[in-house]
Write a protein that holds these residues in place. Sequence first.
Motif, PDB file in Angstrom:
ATOM      1  N   ALA A 266       0.818  -1.208   0.000  1.00 51.04           N
ATOM      2  CA  ALA A 266       0.000   0.000   0.000  1.00 51.04           C
ATOM      3  C   ALA A 266       0.855   1.263   0.000  1.00 51.04           C
ATOM      4  CB  ALA A 266      -0.938   0.016   1.202  1.00 51.04           C
ATOM      5  N   GLY A 267       2.168   1.100  -0.010  1.00 52.35           N
ATOM      6  CA  GLY A 267       3.055   2.242  -0.153  1.00 52.35           C
ATOM      7  C   GLY A 267       3.657   2.775   1.123  1.00 52.35           C
ATOM      8  N   PHE A 268       3.570   2.017   2.209  1.00 53.71           N
ATOM      9  CA  PHE A 268       4.137   2.468   3.480  1.00 53.71           C
ATOM     10  C   PHE A 268       5.462   1.774   3.753  1.00 53.71           C
ATOM     11  CE2 PHE A 268      -0.401   3.124   3.674  1.00 53.71           C
ATOM     12  CZ  PHE A 268      -0.507   4.402   4.186  1.00 53.71           C
TER      13      PHE A 268
ATOM     14  N   GLU B 237      18.781  -0.885   2.928  1.00 54.51           N
ATOM     15  CA  GLU B 237      19.942  -0.192   2.361  1.00 54.51           C
ATOM     16  C   GLU B 237      19.820  -0.043   0.847  1.00 54.51           C
ATOM     17  OE1 GLU B 237      23.350  -2.417   3.465  1.00 54.51           O
ATOM     18  OE2 GLU B 237      23.171  -2.008   5.609  1.00 54.51           O
ATOM     19  N   ASN B 238      19.137  -0.984   0.211  1.00 50.37           N
ATOM     20  CA  ASN B 238      19.105  -1.016  -1.245  1.00 50.37           C
ATOM     21  C   ASN B 238      17.756  -1.558  -1.720  1.00 50.37           C
ATOM     22  OD1 ASN B 238      19.989  -0.883  -3.868  1.00 50.37           O
ATOM     23  ND2 ASN B 238      21.227  -2.741  -3.778  1.00 50.37           N
ATOM     24  N   PRO B 239      16.656  -0.818  -1.503  1.00 53.56           N
ATOM     25  CA  PRO B 239      15.320  -1.357  -1.762  1.00 53.56           C
ATOM     26  C   PRO B 239      15.003  -1.599  -3.227  1.00 53.56           C
ATOM     27  CG  PRO B 239      15.182   0.942  -1.114  1.00 53.56           C
ATOM     28  CD  PRO B 239      16.604   0.517  -0.881  1.00 53.56           C
TER      29      PRO B 239
ATOM     30  N   ARG C  79       9.921  -2.465  -3.103  1.00 48.87           N
ATOM     31  CA  ARG C  79      10.091  -1.715  -4.355  1.00 48.87           C
ATOM     32  C   ARG C  79       8.785  -1.044  -4.743  1.00 48.87           C
ATOM     33  NH1 ARG C  79      12.456  -6.374  -6.246  1.00 48.87           N
ATOM     34  NH2 ARG C  79      10.718  -6.744  -7.674  1.00 48.87           N
ATOM     35  N   MET C  80       7.702  -1.825  -4.671  1.00 50.42           N
ATOM     36  CA  MET C  80       6.397  -1.301  -5.048  1.00 50.42           C
ATOM     37  C   MET C  80       6.018  -0.130  -4.160  1.00 50.42           C
ATOM     38  SD  MET C  80       4.263  -2.119  -7.406  1.00 50.42           S
ATOM     39  CE  MET C  80       2.692  -1.400  -7.893  1.00 50.42           C
ATOM     40  N   GLY C  81       6.395  -0.218  -2.884  1.00 57.36           N
ATOM     41  CA  GLY C  81       6.084   0.858  -1.952  1.00 57.36           C
ATOM     42  C   GLY C  81       6.737   2.173  -2.334  1.00 57.36           C
ATOM     43  N   ILE C  82       7.917   2.110  -2.914  1.00 56.26           N
ATOM     44  CA  ILE C  82       8.605   3.330  -3.347  1.00 56.26           C
ATOM     45  C   ILE C  82       7.789   4.042  -4.419  1.00 56.26           C
ATOM     46  CG2 ILE C  82      10.637   4.202  -4.571  1.00 56.26           C
ATOM     47  CD1 ILE C  82      12.242   2.008  -3.160  1.00 56.26           C
ATOM     48  N   ALA C  83       7.316   3.280  -5.400  1.00 49.38           N
ATOM     49  CA  ALA C  83       6.503   3.876  -6.453  1.00 49.38           C
ATOM     50  C   ALA C  83       5.193   4.403  -5.895  1.00 49.38           C
ATOM     51  CB  ALA C  83       6.234   2.843  -7.547  1.00 49.38           C
TER      52      ALA C  83
ATOM     53  N   ASP D  81      16.771   4.453  -9.979  1.00 44.84           N
ATOM     54  CA  ASP D  81      16.743   3.013 -10.230  1.00 44.84           C
ATOM     55  C   ASP D  81      15.521   2.377  -9.581  1.00 44.84           C
ATOM     56  OD1 ASP D  81      19.069   3.191 -11.649  1.00 44.84           O
ATOM     57  OD2 ASP D  81      20.358   2.467 -10.035  1.00 44.84           O
ATOM     58  N   ALA D  82      15.250   2.754  -8.352  1.00 50.26           N
ATOM     59  CA  ALA D  82      14.129   2.165  -7.632  1.00 50.26           C
ATOM     60  C   ALA D  82      12.806   2.522  -8.290  1.00 50.26           C
ATOM     61  CB  ALA D  82      14.150   2.633  -6.180  1.00 50.26           C
ATOM     62  N   PHE D  83      12.653   3.777  -8.653  1.00 53.49           N
ATOM     63  CA  PHE D  83      11.413   4.226  -9.274  1.00 53.49           C
ATOM     64  C   PHE D  83      11.186   3.529 -10.611  1.00 53.49           C
ATOM     65  CE2 PHE D  83       8.640   7.001 -11.670  1.00 53.49           C
ATOM     66  CZ  PHE D  83       7.716   7.423 -10.734  1.00 53.49           C
TER      67      PHE D  83
END
Length: 354
Positions: A63-65, A93-95, A134-138, A165-167
């Motif tokens: 859900a992005g948290f 450290e490296n999501p 990763r999905m949470g970052i977006a 990179d993550a996005f």
Amino acid sequence: MINDESKKRKYYQALVNRDSTFDGIFFAAIKTTGVFCHATCPARKPNYENCLFFETAEEALLAGFRPCKRCKPLSFPQGQSPLVQKMVALVEENPEKRWKDSDFSELGVHAATARRQFKKNYNMTFVQYARARRMGIAMKSIRTGEKIINTQIELGYTSSSGFHDAFSKIMGRTPNMSKKMITLYASWIDTPLGPMVSIVDENFLYLLEFADRRGLEREIERLRNRLNASIIPGTTDRSNQIESELNHYFDKGLTLFKTPIMLLGSDFQKSVWKQLLTIRTGETATYKDIAGLIGNPKAVRAIGNANGANQLAIIVPCHRVIQSDGTLGGYGGGVERKKWLLTHEKTAAQCLLK
């Protein structure tokens, strides 16, 4: 996400009281800060309306948290193995990293061992956790609509490349305009059943899904590959239109959506989705019914697969398709949501008849 009002009130009180008996029973996500916590988090308590409650950490991540840095909810239960602690730290450290078996070998760990220990602690595999992070970052970017540099700083990246990179793992691009791609806009919609994500351009709605739906990352990937699109946080008239209509749907029982939609799929999938659009609010159809309507009575299983590939939740009402024996069957957004939607729509339809 937990939608039962009495349970949410109970969990909120446990959060306010820092009741340790609820640690690991629920996770509280704070909309104003974008983090999720244990019941005993020492941070200042948020207002009730700013809280969402989840039964699992994976749901909160999707859900992005992100995990709270004060109470460290992924450190529960106490006494977890050093391996699990190390794996959680490595993801933080490296999501954006996509983990492979060879990565575990470099750590001197067998992939199966890591998978088993992580599953025991969190009821999800390590790969599931890393993917959800990763999905949470977006989702964080979509939810806040902040400028790229602000999001980068908030997520704790020391260089822009890490955030880019993550996005792009989710949205298929670095956050720079590209002349070779069309641009779609993703926005966040809060609903009584949990947050939803819409993806639009200036003319059409392409995707509408619950933010915590498993497989959403794959759906977004299929969409952007099919259209050769970049996706950025933002709104257009179409995203504003669907948000307004959804609010009307949940508040007053809107029965007809007028937001222009784009159906992207095979000819068979489109034929199924068009039949779904004919199911009236307050009514249901079986998978067998839909198979007959498209002239392919043996395609019951394929109908189910087409339902699962639907990218326009609620709008293309796959939740109105049930089993022949009257049971609900599956739903990408979760069976509890399906049950709620059908009950809500039945009530709305009855009100129109009065």
